[in-house]
Write a protein that holds these residues in place. Structure first.
Motif, PDB file in Angstrom:
ATOM      1  N   ALA A  64     -35.549   4.816   6.226  1.00 47.18           N
ATOM      2  CA  ALA A  64     -35.702   5.108   4.929  1.00 47.18           C
ATOM      3  C   ALA A  64     -35.326   6.830   4.813  1.00 47.18           C
ATOM      4  O   ALA A  64     -35.247   7.357   5.791  1.00 47.18           O
ATOM      5  N   GLU A  65     -35.381   7.474   3.648  1.00 42.69           N
ATOM      6  CA  GLU A  65     -35.234   8.835   3.697  1.00 42.69           C
ATOM      7  C   GLU A  65     -36.723   9.531   3.250  1.00 42.69           C
ATOM      8  O   GLU A  65     -37.166   9.095   2.286  1.00 42.69           O
ATOM      9  N   SER A  66     -36.981  10.850   4.044  1.00 45.57           N
ATOM     10  CA  SER A  66     -37.863  11.548   3.748  1.00 45.57           C
ATOM     11  C   SER A  66     -37.799  12.253   2.342  1.00 45.57           C
ATOM     12  O   SER A  66     -36.480  12.322   1.909  1.00 45.57           O
ATOM     13  N   GLY A  67     -38.837  12.571   1.860  1.00 49.81           N
ATOM     14  CA  GLY A  67     -38.906  13.427   0.693  1.00 49.81           C
ATOM     15  C   GLY A  67     -38.074  14.909   0.938  1.00 49.81           C
ATOM     16  O   GLY A  67     -37.096  15.143   0.154  1.00 49.81           O
ATOM     17  N   GLU A 106     -30.877   7.397  -6.648  1.00 48.93           N
ATOM     18  CA  GLU A 106     -32.420   7.355  -6.115  1.00 48.93           C
ATOM     19  C   GLU A 106     -32.717   7.442  -4.717  1.00 48.93           C
ATOM     20  O   GLU A 106     -32.030   6.945  -3.854  1.00 48.93           O
ATOM     21  N   ARG A 107     -33.831   7.742  -4.158  1.00 48.41           N
ATOM     22  CA  ARG A 107     -34.347   8.066  -2.985  1.00 48.41           C
ATOM     23  C   ARG A 107     -34.590   6.603  -2.431  1.00 48.41           C
ATOM     24  O   ARG A 107     -35.261   5.964  -3.301  1.00 48.41           O
ATOM     25  N   ILE A 108     -34.478   6.257  -1.211  1.00 48.39           N
ATOM     26  CA  ILE A 108     -34.684   4.967  -0.512  1.00 48.39           C
ATOM     27  C   ILE A 108     -36.191   5.409   0.196  1.00 48.39           C
ATOM     28  O   ILE A 108     -36.063   6.211   1.222  1.00 48.39           O
ATOM     29  N   LEU A 109     -37.205   4.682  -0.386  1.00 45.76           N
ATOM     30  CA  LEU A 109     -38.415   5.062   0.025  1.00 45.76           C
ATOM     31  C   LEU A 109     -38.865   4.030   1.339  1.00 45.76           C
ATOM     32  O   LEU A 109     -39.199   4.374   1.987  1.00 45.76           O
ATOM     33  N   SER A 110     -38.126   2.916   1.096  1.00 48.25           N
ATOM     34  CA  SER A 110     -38.150   1.696   1.948  1.00 48.25           C
ATOM     35  C   SER A 110     -37.163   0.846   2.053  1.00 48.25           C
ATOM     36  O   SER A 110     -36.573   0.451   0.776  1.00 48.25           O
ATOM     37  N   LEU A 111     -36.759   0.388   3.103  1.00 44.24           N
ATOM     38  CA  LEU A 111     -35.519  -0.801   3.149  1.00 44.24           C
ATOM     39  C   LEU A 111     -36.144  -2.233   2.623  1.00 44.24           C
ATOM     40  O   LEU A 111     -35.451  -2.915   2.319  1.00 44.24           O
ATOM     41  N   PHE A 121     -42.607  12.779   5.724  1.00 40.92           N
ATOM     42  CA  PHE A 121     -42.792  11.418   6.098  1.00 40.92           C
ATOM     43  C   PHE A 121     -41.678  10.478   5.409  1.00 40.92           C
ATOM     44  O   PHE A 121     -41.108  10.816   4.518  1.00 40.92           O
ATOM     45  N   ALA A 122     -41.345   9.276   6.393  1.00 39.71           N
ATOM     46  CA  ALA A 122     -40.194   8.535   5.901  1.00 39.71           C
ATOM     47  C   ALA A 122     -40.300   7.139   7.030  1.00 39.71           C
ATOM     48  O   ALA A 122     -40.977   7.441   8.016  1.00 39.71           O
TER      49      ALA A 122
END
Length: 183
Positions: free
Chosen positions: A104-107, A75-80, A99-100
């Protein structure tokens, strides 16, 4: 021609990497195996998170295939950090792929990550099942067809299955099964 089944994992007890399937999720995993009973599957590649591998284990057993794990399907890390506004941040990330939050990881980065998995398999004949997570799956769907967006992510079920066919660099995707479609 490459064909893929893209699967969002079954219902789980949480979001952490070692979260297990719920009782309903275990039943959903069995239903997934039933869905694929008459569909040829040559390879199964899954996120290495417990909920993803457990979702596809009954299918792997029935097809006598080994589950290959691939961290790029995580899964993508949206926020730490946990955030109360994560839902709004996720919506924004679909509108602005660059946006990131810090660390964290951007889309865009997450999309490139899952595309690298597909690109490495694109010239392989046969059918590959990829098991991943909701945000990553929705970003891939948006890449294939820009009509898929945040609302697509919001309507994904656990599990959900999409069929992706790639012919001469032309990509087509179709939802073929969801927990809602099986009752």
């Amino acid at each position: 021609m490459s064909t893929f089944y893209l699967i969002r994992h079954c219902s789980a007890t949480g979001q952490e990497p070692d979260a297990r399937l719920t009782e309903a999720g275990a039943q959903q995993a069995l239903a997934l195996a039933d869905f694929f009973q008459d569909i040829p599957v040559d390879r199964i590649i899954s996120s290495d998170y417990t909920r993803a591998t457990a979702s596809i284990a009954p299918l792997a057993t029935s097809k006598q295939l080994t589950i290959e794990t691939e961290p790029k399907l995580r899964e993508r890390i949206l926020s730490l950090e946990p955030r109360d506004d994560w839902f709004d941040l996720l919506r924004h990330s679909f509108e602005d792929a660059s946006f990131a939050l810090p660390g964290a990881e951007s889309g865009q980065d997450a999309t490139e990550r899952i595309l690298s998995v597909i690109d490495s398999l694109d010239d392989v004949n046969g059918t590959t099942v990829l098991v991943t997570h909701g945000n990553l799956l929705a970003l891939l769907l948006q890449h294939v067809d820009n009509r898929f967006d945040f609302d697509t992510w919001h309507t994904l079920s656990n599990p959900d299955v999409y069929f992706l066919k790639i012919v001469d660099n032309s990509w087509a995707v179709e939802r073929v099964w969801s927990v809602r479609s099986c009752g």
